[in-house]
Design an enzyme around this catalytic site. Structure first.
Site, PDB file in Angstrom:
ATOM      1  N   HIS A 358      57.385  33.561  44.610  1.00  0.00           N
ATOM      2  CA  HIS A 358      56.119  32.872  44.371  1.00  0.00           C
ATOM      3  C   HIS A 358      55.141  33.109  45.503  1.00  0.00           C
ATOM      4  O   HIS A 358      53.949  33.230  45.296  1.00  0.00           O
ATOM      5  CB  HIS A 358      56.349  31.379  44.214  1.00  0.00           C
ATOM      6  CG  HIS A 358      57.587  31.072  43.457  1.00  0.00           C
ATOM      7  ND1 HIS A 358      58.380  30.005  43.700  1.00  0.00           N
ATOM      8  CD2 HIS A 358      58.164  31.769  42.449  1.00  0.00           C
ATOM      9  CE1 HIS A 358      59.409  30.029  42.880  1.00  0.00           C
ATOM     10  NE2 HIS A 358      59.300  31.087  42.124  1.00  0.00           N
ATOM     11  N   ARG A 501      49.102  32.070  29.442  1.00  0.00           N
ATOM     12  CA  ARG A 501      50.497  32.278  29.035  1.00  0.00           C
ATOM     13  C   ARG A 501      51.218  30.944  29.139  1.00  0.00           C
ATOM     14  O   ARG A 501      51.100  30.263  30.161  1.00  0.00           O
ATOM     15  CB  ARG A 501      51.169  33.302  29.941  1.00  0.00           C
ATOM     16  CG  ARG A 501      52.663  33.405  29.658  1.00  0.00           C
ATOM     17  CD  ARG A 501      53.305  34.552  30.354  1.00  0.00           C
ATOM     18  NE  ARG A 501      53.475  34.306  31.772  1.00  0.00           N
ATOM     19  CZ  ARG A 501      53.944  35.213  32.614  1.00  0.00           C
ATOM     20  NH1 ARG A 501      54.238  36.428  32.194  1.00  0.00           N
ATOM     21  NH2 ARG A 501      54.103  34.931  33.877  1.00  0.00           N
ATOM     22  N   ASN A 623      56.653  44.651  33.479  1.00  0.00           N
ATOM     23  CA  ASN A 623      57.643  44.364  34.530  1.00  0.00           C
ATOM     24  C   ASN A 623      58.989  44.041  33.895  1.00  0.00           C
ATOM     25  O   ASN A 623      60.018  44.599  34.261  1.00  0.00           O
ATOM     26  CB  ASN A 623      57.220  43.160  35.384  1.00  0.00           C
ATOM     27  CG  ASN A 623      55.850  43.338  35.994  1.00  0.00           C
ATOM     28  OD1 ASN A 623      55.363  44.453  36.100  1.00  0.00           O
ATOM     29  ND2 ASN A 623      55.217  42.244  36.384  1.00  0.00           N
ATOM     30  N   CYS A 671      49.862  43.955  30.814  1.00  0.00           N
ATOM     31  CA  CYS A 671      49.546  43.063  31.923  1.00  0.00           C
ATOM     32  C   CYS A 671      50.590  43.093  33.036  1.00  0.00           C
ATOM     33  O   CYS A 671      50.543  42.304  33.968  1.00  0.00           O
ATOM     34  CB  CYS A 671      49.346  41.631  31.427  1.00  0.00           C
ATOM     35  SG  CYS A 671      50.833  40.917  30.717  1.00  0.00           S
TER      36      CYS A 671
HETATM   37  C1  PEP Z   1      55.715  41.150  33.091  1.00  0.00           C
HETATM   38  O1  PEP Z   1      56.890  40.859  32.879  1.00  0.00           O
HETATM   39  O2  PEP Z   1      55.295  42.327  33.134  1.00  0.00           O
HETATM   40  C2  PEP Z   1      54.711  40.098  33.301  1.00  0.00           C
HETATM   41  C3  PEP Z   1      53.432  40.373  33.297  1.00  0.00           C
HETATM   42  O3  PEP Z   1      55.154  38.852  33.536  1.00  0.00           O
HETATM   43  P1  PEP Z   1      55.865  38.373  34.861  1.00  0.00           P
HETATM   44  O4  PEP Z   1      55.700  39.441  35.906  1.00  0.00           O
HETATM   45  O5  PEP Z   1      55.210  37.086  35.240  1.00  0.00           O
HETATM   46  O6  PEP Z   1      57.275  38.223  34.414  1.00  0.00           O
HETATM   47 MG    MG Z   2      57.479  38.866  32.342  1.00  0.00          MG
END
Ligand code: PEP
Ligand code: MG
Length: 746
Positions: A358, A501, A623, A671
């Protein structure tokens, strides 16, 4: 008596070498030894003889040993005293003819420690086969504290050659891991300031023993009180940690060692420091992660005791923060970071904190460079030391020499110039050379992110991570708190669209006030939409807060970790229920509601038609998608870079998302971090993605790439490369060549 004499000599106005020479004479005579020598640890991790009584004086500044070499090197390596009645028969003994030490047998050496770091080695020797008693070992260790102070003061720097000066206060280059990009030059501020001990020598040993007992008693009581009060989360302290504290605080061995140290003639605080330094030195060498973790607990406890003894508060008043502050901490929570005055912060150095932690997310939002995994960072520096944090390279320079500092200053100026160029692009539309328009959006999660919309000229917020509010809070945010934040986000964004989200917690995103669920594979476990569907009240409260906050505006909500269309539909059903409730009970409604699914679980790739039918929009969380496609833990450094997201398999997957969603006119955004890296972003455009969401710092570089791109030519290249077989699997080289050939900055 000896300690007092040593302090007097140290305070004399004589040159450093002359004082060192007198100190070794004093120690030798006090220990009734023929020899006393001081070896100082240099920046190159070798030990250099700095002063001797009894050995050949000519050897001073000539004799050196590597750590681990000879008896002296062994003491430095183990950070433990060594007493031998016949040094020469010890297997590690290394004979140095220039010192003339062949006639000595009795040997006692102790590490010169400070905050667990070995600054040197202090040795006494006798001709006789002398056996040094336990009290003598203690006494020499106490004496070495005074020398530690002298070495740490930096006064001996002038006696060494550049590059091989004492390590204690010399320049130090340390590699850690890159957590948040950027370059910061400034001065160390220790998040938990160490207590500087001014009085080492006890006036009255009995009185010091009483002080020690009283202070320990008070610390024990305060830990008990914290545990009883039960408002554990308040100070960010978890019950487990406090329980461990309590155990250590009642450990009879610990108390005995501190009391023994006081009996050698030092103050209670000096005794705490000495015992802690010993434990640190030992535990830092432990390979068992459990033991190393205990070191932190012990450190905390010793720190509490020291503060109690010198009567100061644990937290430094924020007003003392200098300009150009670089915070150095063992660990730091997002809330603690936000407590500092952002205008004065230039960087952050952490001993612990992973890529997806975080603190990394918040630091990136605040544009503060961070280097983490810097072992022992808090003991390598002193408050006020000059320090440079290179968040891109994951490196820090402690007390940099002038040339290094200049080089970084130049680098920082270049960066600033580049940033200024990106700012010039702010109002230039993100359109490729061949006229393809790309929506560049921001990833955000805190109010502090929102000014970036204006600064970067981004089209909107493509991913608002609502869990951040939950993660940095001490207790569960109420419906009102949530609504207030969302309303401020809407207000700050103005006409720009925001995609909220729903809570993406679980996995690595734990809430301090929620019971921890033990899971073998948390990334594959009870997280995100799975929690939302099992505990619908959470999602309902959040949905209602969002619906109310939107009040007359367009509300976009997307669900994380959707694995099947059915899950999406259940979540949609819950939100629709809240909408109906609001409609029936009167209250502000959004002008429009759009619901989307994140594409980050591979099963959804094979339900594209269904999900595109059900959802209003899709957003690829690359990600997680990459983590699950390749079965590689995104937080595990051993495997995180093993596979390339620019290789055929994931690109084919992404292309099919574009095609299937496109067939139903459902817009797709990417994203994940990929979207913010120019070469990766270029590739995404090449396979047909038209909307990217990224951190604020990436908008400039990605826009510069877009302005120079011929998207049609790139699409042709990718079409050929992606359907080929054989190696290489990764298109990275071909894509980089394309960019170089076309003059696309990536
Ligand atoms: C992802 O998984 O690519 C994403 C945007 O969400 P987070 O990084 O918060 O898991
Ligand atoms: Mg994610």
């Amino acid at each position: 008596m000896l300690l007092r004499r040593l302090r007097q000599v140290m305070a004399e106005p004589a040159p450093a070498q002359a004082r060192l020479d007198r100190i070794v004479v004093l120690i030798a005579s006090n220990m009734v030894s023929e020899v006393c020598s001081l070896y100082v640890m240099r920046a190159d991790q070798t030990l250099e003889l700095y002063a001797t009584e009894g050995l050949n004086r000519e050897a001073v500044h000539l004799t050196t040993m590597r750590t681990g070499e000879g008896l002296v090197g062994l003491i430095a390596q183990n950070a433990e005293p060594l007493a031998l009645s016949d040094a020469q028969t010890h297997p590690a003994f290394s004979y140095r003819p220039e010192t003339g030490e062949e006639v000595y047998h009795g040997f006692l050496g102790v590490p010169v420690l400070r905050a667990g770091n070995t600054l040197g080695v202090l040795v006494v020797q006798n001709r006789a086969h002398r056996v040094y008693a336990e009290e003598e070992v203690e006494a020499l260790q106490t004496t070495s504290m005074v020398l530690a102070e002298l070495i740490a003061s930096g006064e001996l720097q002038a006696l060494g050659q550049p590059g091989t000066q004492p390590a204690a206060r010399g320049p130090l280059f340390v590699k850690g891991s890159a957590l948040a990009d950027g370059l910061g030059l400034g001065y160390v501020v220790l998040h938990e300031p160490r207590v500087v001990i001014r009085d080492i020598i006890a006036g009255d040993v009995e009185a010091e023993l009483v002080r020690l007992d009283d202070a320990l008693g008070a610390v024990r009581t305060s830990i008990d009180e914290m545990l009883e009060r039960g408002d554990i989360a308040h100070g960010g302290e978890h019950r487990e940690v406090l329980e461990t504290f309590r155990m250590f605080a009642h450990d009879p061995g610990w108390l005995r060692r501190m009391r023994d140290a006081v009996r050698t003639g030092i103050t209670a605080e000096a005794a705490v420091e000495r015992v802690q330094s010993d434990s640190r030195a030992r535990l830092m060498r432990a390979t068992d992660p459990y033991l190393r973790e205990r070191l932190h607990d012990l450190d905390d406890l010793a720190n509490r005791l020291l503060h109690r003894l010198v009567g100061r508060d644990l937290v430094a008043p924020r007003a003392e923060l200098p300009d150009n502050a670089i915070i150095v901490a063992r660990m730091l929570g997002p809330a603690a970071l936000l407590d500092y005055d952002r205008a004065r912060l230039r960087g952050l150095v952490l001993e612990e904190g992973g890529e997806t932690s975080h603190i990394a997310i918040v630091a990136r939002a605040l544009n503060i460079p961070v280097v983490s995994e810097v072992e022992g960072a808090t003991s390598l520096v002193e408050s006020g030391d000059a320090i440079i944090v290179d968040g891109g390279a994951g490196e820090i320079q402690i007390r940099p020499p002038a040339d290094v500092e200049n080089a970084y200053a130049v680098k920082a100026r270049l960066r600033a110039r580049r940033q200024a160029q990106y700012r010039l692009l702010r109002d230039v539309p993100a359109v490729t050379r061949d006229g393809v328009e790309i929506a560049l959006q921001l990833n955000a999660g805190l109010l502090v992110d929102l000014p970036h919309l204006e600064e970067t000229g981004a089209a909107g917020v493509g991913l608002f991570r609502t869990e951040l509010q939950f993660m940095i809070a001490e207790r569960m945010p109420s419906a009102k708190d949530q609504q207030a934040l969302y309303a401020s986000v809407f207000d700050a964004a103005g006409d720009r669209p925001i995609t909220f989200r729903s809570l993406d917690i679980g996995g690595d995103k734990l809430l301090p006030y929620m019971p921890r669920v033990e899971e073998e594979n948390p990334a594959l476990g009870w997280r995100a939409i799975r929690i939302a569907l099992d505990r619908p009240a959470l999602l309902r409260v959040q949905a209602r807060a969002l619906l109310r906050a939107a009040s007359g505006r367009h509300l976009r909500i997307m669900f994380p970790m959707v694995a099947t269309t059915a899950e999406f539909e259940q979540a949609k059903h819950l939100v629709d229920g809240e909408l109906n409730w609001l409609r029936n009970n009167g209250g502000p409604l959004p002008a429009k509601l759009s619901l989307g699914a994140m594409v980050e679980v591979p099963s959804l790739l094979f339900e594209m038609d269904e999900i595109a039918h059900a959802a209003d929009f899709l957003s690829v969380g690359s990600n997680d998608l990459m983590q699950f496609l390749f079965a590689t833990d995104r937080g595990n450094k051993l495997v995180a870079d093993r596979f390339d997201p620019l290789s055929r398999a994931p690109l084919r997957a992404l292309r099919s998302v574009v095609e299937r969603a496109g067939a139903r006119d459902v817009p797709v955004t990417v994203c994940g971090e990929m979207a913010g890296r120019p070469l990766e972003a270029m590739t995404l455009i090449g396979i047909g993605i038209r909307s990217l969401s990224m951190s604020a710092a990436s908008v400039g570089p990605v826009k510069a790439m877009i302005l120079a791109l011929d998207a049609g030519a790139l699409a042709d290249l990718i079409r050929t490369e992606i359907s080929r077989s054989g190696s290489p699997q990764s298109l990275r080289a071909a894509l980089s060549e394309f960019a170089a050939r076309e003059g696309v900055p990536v």
